[in-house]
Design an enzyme around this catalytic site. Structure first.
Site, PDB file in Angstrom:
ATOM      1  N   THR A   1      12.228   9.746  10.453  1.00  0.00           N
ATOM      2  CA  THR A   1      11.654  10.411  11.624  1.00  0.00           C
ATOM      3  C   THR A   1      11.181   9.364  12.632  1.00  0.00           C
ATOM      4  O   THR A   1      11.391   9.511  13.847  1.00  0.00           O
ATOM      5  CB  THR A   1      10.466  11.308  11.199  1.00  0.00           C
ATOM      6  OG1 THR A   1      10.906  12.117  10.121  1.00  0.00           O
ATOM      7  CG2 THR A   1       9.974  12.164  12.328  1.00  0.00           C
TER       8      THR A   1
ATOM      9  N   GLY B   1      18.748   8.758   3.498  1.00  0.00           N
ATOM     10  CA  GLY B   1      17.995   7.875   2.605  1.00  0.00           C
ATOM     11  C   GLY B   1      16.825   8.611   2.005  1.00  0.00           C
ATOM     12  O   GLY B   1      16.519   9.749   2.395  1.00  0.00           O
ATOM     13  N   PRO B   2      16.159   7.966   1.053  1.00  0.00           N
ATOM     14  CA  PRO B   2      15.052   8.629   0.347  1.00  0.00           C
ATOM     15  C   PRO B   2      13.934   9.071   1.288  1.00  0.00           C
ATOM     16  O   PRO B   2      13.828   8.564   2.411  1.00  0.00           O
ATOM     17  CB  PRO B   2      14.529   7.543  -0.601  1.00  0.00           C
ATOM     18  CG  PRO B   2      15.560   6.492  -0.634  1.00  0.00           C
ATOM     19  CD  PRO B   2      16.368   6.593   0.601  1.00  0.00           C
TER      20      PRO B   2
ATOM     21  N   GLU C   1      -1.239   2.007 -26.122  1.00  0.00           N
ATOM     22  CA  GLU C   1      -1.058   1.188 -24.912  1.00  0.00           C
ATOM     23  C   GLU C   1      -0.945  -0.291 -25.278  1.00  0.00           C
ATOM     24  O   GLU C   1      -0.186  -1.028 -24.648  1.00  0.00           O
ATOM     25  CB  GLU C   1      -2.218   1.410 -23.922  1.00  0.00           C
ATOM     26  CG  GLU C   1      -2.393   2.856 -23.435  1.00  0.00           C
ATOM     27  CD  GLU C   1      -1.122   3.479 -22.887  1.00  0.00           C
ATOM     28  OE1 GLU C   1      -0.241   2.755 -22.396  1.00  0.00           O
ATOM     29  OE2 GLU C   1      -0.995   4.722 -22.976  1.00  0.00           O
TER      30      GLU C   1
END
Ligand code: ATP
Length: 489
Positions: A110, A103-104, A331
């Site tokens: 971990t 997975g990513p 923007e």
């Protein structure tokens, strides 16, 4: 690299002298001997210097991992093989040798491996795939042997019955053999891992389980995925909204959070964030609180932190007044179209530089959406094009500020082609030449440009209004923006 050049030059001189009639054989043999001795000494040193293995004692429970309920459940089921090995043995079930977490990055692989060690009361050794790759022949393979030896030793020393060897970046150690053309060493290392895993038996005094983690499952050698090796695969995906709330709760547990903070709002804003991103958001929010000498973390600190993690640190770049006006127009164009297609979707609009952006519009992501219709993709393309087109409408020219927008628009057009939503219909896009794709892409973009421009012209008054207020105030919240935007046709 320098060494390679020196060796190359040495061989050249050597050959030249030989051709000139000097007897170079004794010197040659001596040099080869010295080189072999030198690599042997270095490889021993590499092996001696800790083997790159880390032994972690921090206990992590599955409860310390937010979300990932499917991954946790699958993993716990697989680990029960280890916990109830006697029952498995009685039924003749072969022991589980490997579990692969894919997975990513930053999604908690971990953590899951550490929690697995706690759950099964196993010794835990962790090593990264890149630690096995050394330039000295045989060192990688020797490291693999050493790792399994070390795991057995730890089981004995800690008086446990099992050990978990966690190999992060599995794709470096376990890449498809032959894919590293110049490096036979990688293949030898992988072969050694396969040999060790094949040698794991249930009747040995220590049960060893290998847990690998990768974010490139497709790069792994198929031999690793063969039954009897990593035959349990657990997908560890980016967390959904519930998962994000749980992760935010875990990482704010030890922080003074104001009672008014609603973590659901933060989870709503952070679609696509990994657990590692969310941990960083809570940490950055605490740092913002510290900077303001506040005793509690408020929603405002968390919003700032989301922005920082998403877009980067605020910068002190000072564009000229003329440029600032252009950025404000650009923007405002994006924001106006975004609000037209998805009312209440703009979270913030700003012309203050952050990360690589001179200005930005931050959108509330659509709630955990995994499918897009043609209309949705087209609207996203129009929002991306609106910045440059607003510049053109109000200033008569476009600027380089739109380069990133075009990249985004082209990626979205690619999605339309791949999903069979273009005039090409359903087709294998990878087989089409650039000449075949180009006209289709151009037609789509041209039509969407026309529609975007039409909308900008129709709402020119609104665009001018937001531009002025944005140029003046530099940053506007979505709610403030919406007050000035009504009504957009
Ligand atoms: P990589 O693929 O980059 O090695 P990973 O998937 O192994 O990443 P971790 O190292 O387990 O990710 O996670 C990094 C950090 O992110 C953790 O130390 C933790 O702070 C946070 N984190 C990630 N996922 C979660 C989660 N599900 N719950 C709580 N914290 C998480």
């Amino acid at each position: 690299m320098k060494l390679d050049i020196l060796i190359g030059m040495g061989v050249g001189v050597f050959a030249f002298l030989q051709v000139m009639g000097y007897n170079m054989l004794p010197i040659g043999l001596l040099l080869v001997g010295a080189y072999l001795f030198w690599t042997y000494v270095l490889s021993r040193q590499v092996l001696k210097n800790g083997n790159g293995v880390s032994i972690t004692t921090t206990a992590i429970n599955f409860d310390d991992i937010g979300g990932q309920s499917v991954a946790k459940k699958e993993l716990q089921e697989a680990l029960d093989f280890l916990l109830y090995s006697d029952r498995m043995k009685a039924l003749g079930i072969r022991p589980l040798k490997g579990i692969l977490l894919s997975g990513p990055t930053g999604t908690g692989k971990t953590l899951l491996a550490k929690a697995a060690a706690k759950y099964t009361d196993s010794a835990f050794l962790s090593v990264s795939g890149s630690e096995f790759v050394e330039m000295y022949a045989g060192v990688g393979a020797e490291r693999v042997r050493g790792l399994f030896r070390r795991a057995r030793e730890m089981v004995r020393k800690e008086k446990k019955t099992s050990a978990i060897i966690f190999i992060d970046e599995m794709d470096i150690l376990g890449a498809k053999r032959g894919s590293n053309v110049s490096h036979h060493e990688y293949d030898q290392t992988l072969n050694q891992l396969l040999v060790e895993m094949d040698g794991l038996k249930s009747d040995q005094d220590a049960h060893i389980l290998v847990m690998g983690a990768t974010n490139r499952l497709e790069a792994l050698d198929s031999a690793l995925l063969r039954p009897g090796r990593f035959d349990r695969q657990v997908k560890v995906d980016l967390p959904d909204k519930e998962g994000r709330i749980a992760i935010l709760q875990i990482h704010t547990n030890n922080k003074p959070l104001a009672k008014t903070v609603n973590l659901e709002d933060i989870a709503h804003e952070t679609f696509g964030f990994s657990g590692a991103h969310l941990e960083s958001v809570t940490n950055e929010a605490a740092i913002f609180a510290l900077r303001e000498e506040a005793s509690e973390i408020t929603e405002h600190h968390l919003h700032e932190a989301v922005e920082k993690v998403m877009l980067g640190e605020k910068l002190d770049r000072k564009p000229s007044a003329e440029e600032l006006r252009r950025i404000a127009i650009h923007e405002s164009g994006h924001a106006m179209l975004a609000e037209k297609f998805r009312p209440n979707s703009v979270a913030q609009i700003s012309i203050r530089s952050r990360g690589n952006a001179l200005g930005y519009v931050r959108h509330y992501p659509k709630d955990d959406l995994y499918l897009y219709t043609q209309a949705m993709l087209e609207e996203q393309i129009m929002v991306a094009l609106a910045g440059a087109l607003a510049e053109e409408e109000l200033l008569g020219t476009k600027s380089t500020g739109a380069m990133g927008d075009y990249e985004q628009a082209l990626n979205l057009v690619e999605k339309l082609l791949l999903a069979g939503m273009s005039s090409l219909g359903v087709t294998d896009v990878s087989r089409l030449s650039a000449e075949q794709r180009q006209p289709v892409t151009r037609v789509i973009l041209k039509e969407l440009e026309e529609r975007t421009m039409e909308s900008i012209k129709e709402n020119k008054d609104v665009l001018l209004r937001i531009t002025e207020i944005l140029a003046d105030q530099e940053t506007l919240s979505g709610d403030t923006l919406r007050k000035y935007i009504q009504p957009v046709a």
